[in-house]
Design a protein around this motif. Structure first.
Motif, PDB file in Angstrom:
ATOM      1  N   LYS A 144       0.789  -1.134   0.128  1.00 40.94           N
ATOM      2  CA  LYS A 144       0.178  -0.029  -0.014  1.00 40.94           C
ATOM      3  C   LYS A 144       0.857   1.096  -0.182  1.00 40.94           C
ATOM      4  CE  LYS A 144      -4.005   2.394   2.610  1.00 40.94           C
ATOM      5  NZ  LYS A 144      -4.654   2.172   3.514  1.00 40.94           N
ATOM      6  N   LYS A 145       1.912   1.249   0.715  1.00 36.26           N
ATOM      7  CA  LYS A 145       2.891   2.326   0.812  1.00 36.26           C
ATOM      8  C   LYS A 145       3.622   2.677  -0.610  1.00 36.26           C
ATOM      9  CE  LYS A 145       4.198   1.524   5.717  1.00 36.26           C
ATOM     10  NZ  LYS A 145       5.137   1.040   6.628  1.00 36.26           N
ATOM     11  N   HIS A 146       3.582   1.593  -1.568  1.00 36.68           N
ATOM     12  CA  HIS A 146       3.964   1.863  -2.973  1.00 36.68           C
ATOM     13  C   HIS A 146       2.869   2.040  -3.618  1.00 36.68           C
ATOM     14  CE1 HIS A 146       8.460   0.688  -2.409  1.00 36.68           C
ATOM     15  NE2 HIS A 146       7.971   0.089  -1.075  1.00 36.68           N
ATOM     16  N   ASP A 147       1.904   2.483  -3.282  1.00 35.74           N
ATOM     17  CA  ASP A 147       0.692   2.885  -4.124  1.00 35.74           C
ATOM     18  C   ASP A 147       0.202   1.587  -4.917  1.00 35.74           C
ATOM     19  OD1 ASP A 147       0.563   5.799  -3.464  1.00 35.74           O
ATOM     20  OD2 ASP A 147       1.977   5.915  -4.811  1.00 35.74           O
ATOM     21  N   PHE A 148       0.557   0.370  -4.353  1.00 37.22           N
ATOM     22  CA  PHE A 148      -0.184  -0.826  -4.907  1.00 37.22           C
ATOM     23  C   PHE A 148       0.385  -1.328  -6.481  1.00 37.22           C
ATOM     24  CE2 PHE A 148      -3.426   0.973  -2.369  1.00 37.22           C
ATOM     25  CZ  PHE A 148      -3.829  -0.194  -1.526  1.00 37.22           C
ATOM     26  N   VAL A 149       1.789  -0.813  -6.515  1.00 40.15           N
ATOM     27  CA  VAL A 149       2.496  -1.021  -7.684  1.00 40.15           C
ATOM     28  C   VAL A 149       3.334  -2.313  -7.211  1.00 40.15           C
ATOM     29  CG1 VAL A 149       4.601  -0.678  -8.944  1.00 40.15           C
ATOM     30  CG2 VAL A 149       3.024   1.423  -8.479  1.00 40.15           C
ATOM     31  N   LEU A 150       3.332  -3.286  -7.977  1.00 43.27           N
ATOM     32  CA  LEU A 150       3.571  -4.772  -7.903  1.00 43.27           C
ATOM     33  C   LEU A 150       4.952  -4.872  -8.510  1.00 43.27           C
ATOM     34  CD1 LEU A 150       0.517  -6.557  -8.014  1.00 43.27           C
ATOM     35  CD2 LEU A 150       1.552  -5.895  -6.185  1.00 43.27           C
ATOM     36  N   THR A 151       5.596  -4.146  -9.213  1.00 42.40           N
ATOM     37  CA  THR A 151       6.948  -4.293  -9.816  1.00 42.40           C
ATOM     38  C   THR A 151       8.126  -4.931  -8.802  1.00 42.40           C
ATOM     39  OG1 THR A 151       6.452  -2.275 -11.169  1.00 42.40           O
ATOM     40  CG2 THR A 151       8.743  -3.150 -11.315  1.00 42.40           C
ATOM     41  N   PRO A 152       8.424  -6.188  -8.856  1.00 43.82           N
ATOM     42  CA  PRO A 152       9.406  -6.748  -8.019  1.00 43.82           C
ATOM     43  C   PRO A 152      10.616  -6.030  -7.667  1.00 43.82           C
ATOM     44  CG  PRO A 152       8.648  -8.364  -9.800  1.00 43.82           C
ATOM     45  CD  PRO A 152       8.137  -7.243 -10.189  1.00 43.82           C
ATOM     46  N   GLY A 153      11.397  -5.192  -8.494  1.00 36.22           N
ATOM     47  CA  GLY A 153      12.242  -4.371  -8.232  1.00 36.22           C
ATOM     48  C   GLY A 153      11.943  -3.373  -7.075  1.00 36.22           C
ATOM     49  N   ARG A 154      10.991  -3.047  -6.957  1.00 36.05           N
ATOM     50  CA  ARG A 154      10.810  -2.107  -5.947  1.00 36.05           C
ATOM     51  C   ARG A 154      10.833  -2.540  -4.477  1.00 36.05           C
ATOM     52  NH1 ARG A 154       6.290   2.705  -6.637  1.00 36.05           N
ATOM     53  NH2 ARG A 154       7.051   3.405  -8.770  1.00 36.05           N
ATOM     54  N   TYR A 155      10.588  -3.867  -4.362  1.00 34.37           N
ATOM     55  CA  TYR A 155      10.679  -4.773  -3.107  1.00 34.37           C
ATOM     56  C   TYR A 155      12.021  -5.547  -2.862  1.00 34.37           C
ATOM     57  CZ  TYR A 155       6.020  -3.430  -3.665  1.00 34.37           C
ATOM     58  OH  TYR A 155       4.821  -2.725  -3.924  1.00 34.37           O
ATOM     59  N   VAL A 156      12.584  -6.171  -3.993  1.00 35.44           N
ATOM     60  CA  VAL A 156      13.793  -6.842  -3.638  1.00 35.44           C
ATOM     61  C   VAL A 156      15.105  -6.308  -3.366  1.00 35.44           C
ATOM     62  CG1 VAL A 156      12.491  -8.714  -4.965  1.00 35.44           C
ATOM     63  CG2 VAL A 156      14.354  -7.419  -6.018  1.00 35.44           C
ATOM     64  N   GLY A 157      15.156  -4.795  -3.875  1.00 36.12           N
ATOM     65  CA  GLY A 157      16.342  -4.095  -3.783  1.00 36.12           C
ATOM     66  C   GLY A 157      17.335  -4.485  -4.548  1.00 36.12           C
TER      67      GLY A 157
END
Length: 572
Positions: free
Chosen positions: A512-525
């Motif tokens: 939710k903090k990422h505005d419901f964007v599901l791009t893996p690169g945003r999360y895996v670092g």
């Protein structure tokens, strides 16, 4: 397969493809694939039929099977009568249907094709049921006649075999193809004198799949409409593990996901301690395809492999003419065309499938997704290949639909794929894995799944794979295993850990903090850099010293060059 079997199949692929590719001068790939694949199909059904005949003949003579009529030699006055009785018994249709073997009339058998194709045009071939002489018109007519006779004799094949006379090929070219297929032993094959443990169905199924891939490459963009790269299909099937239940593909192309599901059961039989043939009885496949020729390719693909299928009554548009309206599938897998713009009809405006929001009229991506969710059983799982834009786009209601899917806790895993995987598009792609049940459960193998409610796993596979040639990338078995094992370990709560730059699971609050964007690169670092153990201050001093030495050497070389140029009369 062992190395010998792989070598045999590679040489066979090369040989048959070279023979088939001679047609390229006369036809483009979109057309000559029907000629070649039609002949492959005829060879398969004829080989399977003759293999069954050999089994029956042995049983007639020995009485080994209780359900097969025993014909002892002593019951007949002469050897001629005995042989005629055997021949008559071999022509009884029920013996073949009970073994799930297609009935092949005499005029459609491969031996007949090979014998009659070389006769002069106008030669009498046989007499029909009315006693009229049937004459050879052309080799393409002879092949079409065989296809028609097989369709008449097997209800499951009605309307799926593509005729070839329309392509107007020379007799000599077709005879060459028939001879190329005839020269290869599909039953009891040998390689360099060594018998192989491969059945005709295995070999011809492999050849069919190989040819589909080659034709897709030859056709380029158009070919990709019926062919999904084998490694991507394998990855999805390995992740979903369809051991039993109903498998559905609403954009099936040539049926690659069904073939892979069938192979999956065979390959994992020993480790799961079950009989593959028996387990296959617990799988049923349902598909839909709008393109009529592709619909036929898929049906032939299933028939060659002995896979029972339901592809609806006809080829049809999935959105406008759903062939399986009441289906609730345990596994749904699809690779629909990306970003279709001209898919909408006003009849879809209040469709029951749009449970999470009406998809934009100019892009079918979330239409496909919601159609698949509509057909997913309450405990089912699905995988959908889509363009990367589906993970982040907020235009025309796409962002709201994605938000609803996340809030309803339907998204299980997102996989970002590397580029250049597809023959028909360079658009970057991803795989959505969705399920209606992320709670504690078990799959068909008995593996226990942990409670993953409120979580989504992200896998960034963009750095995996290798360049198979200058244009296409592919996955290795290790690449597929790495992604698959990560997914299963997370599902089962056994041995999973986040890996920077590759995988991480996130909570719905974090998403939710990422505005419901599901791009893996945003999360895996970013991938962690390997430390060499040298303290930073010491490393910096060492590198600075090296840099000063290189500067000094650069000045020395510059002075040397000026001196040399001055010596030959040039001022710098």
């Amino acid at each position: 397969m062992n190395n010998t079997e792989q070598s045999f199949l590679k040489e066979l692929d090369d040989k048959l493809w070279k023979a088939a590719d001679k047609l390229r001068a006369n036809l483009d790939a979109a057309n000559y694939k029907h000629v070649v694949l039609g002949l492959i199909f005829l060879k398969y059904v004829s080989d399977a039929f003759e293999e069954r005949q050999r089994q029956l003949l042995k049983m007639f003579q020995t009485g080994e099977a209780d359900n097969i009529y025993y014909l002892p030699r002593d019951d007949f006055d002469s050897d001629g009568d005995y042989q005629q009785a055997l021949a008559d018994e071999l022509e009884l249709l029920d013996y073949y249907r009970e073994a799930n073997v297609f009935w092949v009339p005499k005029t459609a058998r491969w031996s007949t094709l090979k014998e009659k194709a070389t006769l002069p045009t106008g030669s009498v071939l046989w007499t029909d049921d009315q006693g009229n002489a049937v004459k050879l018109r052309s080799v393409s007519w002879l092949i079409d006649n065989a296809l028609e006779e097989i369709e008449k004799s097997n209800a499951r094949l009605k309307g799926i075999l593509n005729r070839i006379s329309q392509y107007q090929l020379d007799n000599d070219k077709l005879i060459g193809l028939i001879n190329s297929f005839s020269d290869t032993s599909f039953s009891n094959p040998e390689y360099k004198g060594q018998p192989l443990n491969l059945h005709s169905k295995d070999i011809l199924g492999h050849v069919y799949e190989y040819f589909l891939g080659q034709f897709a490459l030859a056709e380029g963009k158009q070919g990709g409409q019926y062919y999904t790269p084998k490694s991507i299909v394998t990855l999805i099937v390995e992740m979903l593990q369809p051991y039993s239940g109903r498998v559905y593909d609403p954009a099936m192309g040539s049926g690659g996901f069904f073939v892979s599901s069938d192979k999956f059961i065979e390959q994992h039989a020993s480790e799961q301690h079950y009989d593959a043939a028996e387990q296959k009885k617990h799988i049923s496949v349902y598909g839909q395809e709008s393109n009529p020729t592709t619909w036929k390719l898929a049906a032939m693909n299933m028939a060659i492999r002995g896979i029972d299928f339901n592809f609806g009554k006809k080829n049809a548009d999935t959105f406008l003419d759903d062939q399986h309206p009441d289906l609730r599938a345990d596994f749904v897998m699809a690779n629909p065309p990306f970003n279709i713009k001209d898919w909408w009809s006003e009849s879809l405006a209040e469709d029951v499938r749009w449970q999470y929001g009406t998809p934009p009229k100019g892009n079918a991506n979330f239409g496909w997704m919601q159609h698949m969710l509509h057909h997913l059983a309450p405990t089912g799982s699905m995988a959908l290949l889509l363009a990367n834009g589906s993970m982040s786009s907020n235009t025309n209601n796409e962002g709201e639909i994605r938000k609803r899917l996340i809030e309803e806790d339907l998204v299980e895993c997102m996989v970002a794929l590397p580029g250049q995987l597809f023959t028909n598009t360079q658009i970057p792609a991803c795989i959505w894995f969705l399920t209606k049940d992320k709670g504690v459960r078990s799959n068909a193998t008995g593996a226990a799944f942990s409670d993953r409610k409120g979580q989504i796993l992200f896998i960034d596979a963009r750095n995996l794979g290798y360049m198979r040639d200058r244009v296409l990338r592919d996955f290795t078995f290790d690449d597929i295993a790495k992604v698959t094992d990560t997914f299963h370990a997370w599902q089962q709560g056994d041995g999973y850990k986040d890996i920077a730059g590759f995988c991480k699971f996130a909570s719905l609050d974090e998403i939710k903090k990422h505005d419901f964007v599901l791009t893996p690169g945003r999360y895996v670092g970013a991938e962690e850099q390997i430390e060499d153990g040298e303290p930073f201050v010491e490393k910096m001093a060492r590198l600075t010293g090296q840099l000063q030495e290189q500067f000094a050497e650069s000045k020395r070389l510059e002075a040397e060059i000026k001196r040399n140029l001055g010596g030959i009369g040039y001022e710098v």
